[in-house]
Design an enzyme around this catalytic site. Structure first.
Site, PDB file in Angstrom:
ATOM      1  N   PRO A 243      19.735  42.558  48.217  1.00  0.00           N
ATOM      2  CA  PRO A 243      20.366  41.603  49.133  1.00  0.00           C
ATOM      3  C   PRO A 243      19.409  40.581  49.755  1.00  0.00           C
ATOM      4  O   PRO A 243      18.447  40.950  50.438  1.00  0.00           O
ATOM      5  CB  PRO A 243      20.965  42.502  50.217  1.00  0.00           C
ATOM      6  CG  PRO A 243      21.200  43.803  49.537  1.00  0.00           C
ATOM      7  CD  PRO A 243      20.039  43.939  48.599  1.00  0.00           C
ATOM      8  N   PRO A 271      19.789  52.062  52.328  1.00  0.00           N
ATOM      9  CA  PRO A 271      21.058  51.525  51.838  1.00  0.00           C
ATOM     10  C   PRO A 271      20.856  50.320  50.926  1.00  0.00           C
ATOM     11  O   PRO A 271      20.013  49.456  51.200  1.00  0.00           O
ATOM     12  CB  PRO A 271      21.791  51.125  53.131  1.00  0.00           C
ATOM     13  CG  PRO A 271      21.171  51.968  54.204  1.00  0.00           C
ATOM     14  CD  PRO A 271      19.734  52.098  53.803  1.00  0.00           C
ATOM     15  N   CYS A 272      21.629  50.263  49.862  1.00  0.00           N
ATOM     16  CA  CYS A 272      21.547  49.115  48.947  1.00  0.00           C
ATOM     17  C   CYS A 272      22.058  47.838  49.600  1.00  0.00           C
ATOM     18  O   CYS A 272      21.894  46.755  49.043  1.00  0.00           O
ATOM     19  CB  CYS A 272      22.345  49.397  47.678  1.00  0.00           C
ATOM     20  SG  CYS A 272      21.574  50.614  46.605  1.00  0.00           S
ATOM     21  N   THR A 273      22.689  47.969  50.767  1.00  0.00           N
ATOM     22  CA  THR A 273      23.178  46.802  51.494  1.00  0.00           C
ATOM     23  C   THR A 273      22.096  46.153  52.352  1.00  0.00           C
ATOM     24  O   THR A 273      22.273  45.034  52.826  1.00  0.00           O
ATOM     25  CB  THR A 273      24.332  47.211  52.428  1.00  0.00           C
ATOM     26  OG1 THR A 273      23.898  48.300  53.249  1.00  0.00           O
ATOM     27  CG2 THR A 273      25.559  47.630  51.640  1.00  0.00           C
ATOM     28  N   SER A 274      20.990  46.846  52.578  1.00  0.00           N
ATOM     29  CA  SER A 274      19.994  46.369  53.553  1.00  0.00           C
ATOM     30  C   SER A 274      19.251  45.129  53.089  1.00  0.00           C
ATOM     31  O   SER A 274      19.063  44.908  51.885  1.00  0.00           O
ATOM     32  CB  SER A 274      18.984  47.484  53.837  1.00  0.00           C
ATOM     33  OG  SER A 274      19.579  48.565  54.500  1.00  0.00           O
TER      34      SER A 274
END
Length: 467
Positions: A243, A271-274
């Site tokens: 991201p 988290p892969c969202t970070s």
């Protein structure tokens, strides 16, 4: 020779008993089985029983999962054990994520039936279960994913067999036992949630090949997601991300800096969202980094130290060194010979766009900052850095037109505007929580609807009577 009728009756009963026993679920210990095939067989028997349970039953069983996950002793133990067993993350963040999964994952309320009524009859369109779901879970979010998927899949009417990461074996097994204890107390059929005693690549392969698995759900890196997508079964893939964060000159820079550090440091960037890389407009880049330092960032300026950090935390600049995934900024800096206090949450440095820290999803609190001439260039580079994963992106700007343009350009499953990345998974932002973010297959932030089939039920010739 005449055979006594009672003898014949006993023989027949024994045959029936034997036949029923062969159809029964294999014996396991609160959902834990020695082989993947035994776990799937048990879940299949449970599914056939679960079909006859009502929506109110499902609601009650989902609540039982929520309650056992939120039990204070359970919450503390599984969060501490996850950090100890995997060597990743921080206990306080694990507690926050487990709580989020237990409270913000939708249950049966996510499912609804719509109806079409006319002269030719009545048609209902409803969400129905797939059957036995095979769920592959990661070492980065092991308990969170199991809580999240158990709630969503049981709400959908499915049963689930988990194939966890071997490095999270013990905490996974304990959690599955707690879930099954809670479900049995709630009156649920046995073995709605199952797993194996020894997770392995071989057991995962057995799951992929088992004909009784009707839906596969993989949360992890590209290798496992691609394997699942090539299995020939219906599959939901929640893959990797990288991201980017775009910051333009109109943003509230102080708030943007705080949000970036908070999001990047959340559970040590697991988290892969970070936030994984920052692309900032030149005119505000220095002030942004100044405020990042005030918010818990440690800036590396020495090129030799930055190169040393690359050697330490990557494998030849191509992939993250697993020994440092999920480690704290303080821990990583100590390995460089730099001692800092607990207030330091993120290591950041200014780099070129081609730098490994920009191009590789690091999964640790290391954050490169790339300086560009204007917002247009920042958005273009952010799209490239995201690598087409369609996972998550952030932008800090007060310019509505730019926010809208980047939203269209980046096409990520989650797009957070003027906030930390974790707002996108329901932590301080509106919307439900999930730890299975299906970018590759397009389901997005999964919920009970994602684990359901859409069915049409048609009743003919009743339309006029109903009008």
């Amino acid at each position: 020779m005449e055979i006594d009728a009672k003898v014949i009756e006993d023989i027949v009963n024994e045959v029936i008993k034997s036949s029923n026993a062969s159809k029964a679920a294999p014996s396991g210990n609160l959902g834990i089985f020695d082989t993947m095939d035994a776990a799937v067989d048990a879940a299949d028997v449970a599914y056939k029983q679960y079909l006859h349970c009502s929506f109110d039953d499902r609601r009650k069983y989902v609540q039982a999962i929520r309650d056992t996950a939120l039990d204070e002793a359970h919450l503390k133990e599984m969060s501490e054990n996850t950090v100890t067993e995997t060597g990743m993350g921080e206990v306080s963040y694990k507690i926050a994520k487990n709580t989020l999964a237990a409270t913000q994952t939708p249950g049966v309320e996510d499912l609804y039936t719509s109806a079409l009524n006319g002269d030719d009859g009545l048609t209902t369109i409803e969400y129905s279960p797939f059957g036995v779901v095979g769920s592959i879970t990661p070492t980065t979010n092991p308990t969170e994913t199991i809580i999240n998927n158990s709630i969503g899949m049981l709400a959908a009417g499915d049963t689930v067999v988990f194939s966890p990461h071997p490095k999270a074996k013990n905490v996974t097994i304990k959690l599955v036992k707690w879930i099954n204890e809670a479900l049995e107390k709630a009156g649920a059929p046995k073995n709605l949630v199952c797993t194996v005693s020894e997770p392995s690549i071989e057991n995962t392969q057995a799951m992929l090949e088992n004909d009784k698995i009707r839906l596969l759900v993989a949360t992890g890196g590209p290798a496992i997601v691609n394997k699942v997508l090539s299995s020939g079964k219906k599959a939901i893939g929640a893959g990797a991300g990288n991201p980017p964060v775009v910051v333009d000159e109109t943003a509230n820079i102080e708030q943007a800096a705080k949000d970036i550090i908070d999001g990047c440091s959340f559970d040590n960037n697991l988290p892969c969202t970070s936030e994984k890389e920052v692309i900032a407009v030149d005119s505000i880049a220095d002030y942004l980094m100044f405020n990042m330092k005030k918010s818990g960032g440690y800036e590396l300026k020495d090129p030799d130290q930055i190169n040393k950090l690359v050697e330490l935390t990557t494998v030849k600049g191509k992939s993250p060194n697993k020994d440092f995934v999920g480690k704290s900024a303080k821990y990583i800096l100590e390995k460089l010979g730099i001692n800092v206090g607990d207030e330091i949450k993120v290591i950041f440095m200014e780099t070129e766009f081609e730098h490994p820290f920009v191009q590789v999803e690091m999964l640790m609190p290391i954050l490169p900052v790339v300086r560009v001439e204007d917002c247009e260039r920042a958005m273009e580079l952010a799209v490239i850095a995201e690598h087409g994963n369609r996972h998550t992106a952030m932008m800090h700007s007060k310019n509505i037109d730019r926010l809208l343009k980047f939203h269209k350009m980046i096409q990520t499953t989650i797009f957070v505007k003027n906030g930390p990345s974790y707002a996108g998974i329901g932590f301080g932002g509106e919307g439900h929580a999930t730890f299975t973010i299906a970018g590759p297959t397009g389901e997005g932030l999964t919920s009970a609807k994602s684990f359901s089939r859409i069915r049409r039920c048609v009743l003919c010739g009743v339309g006029k009577e109903l009008l």
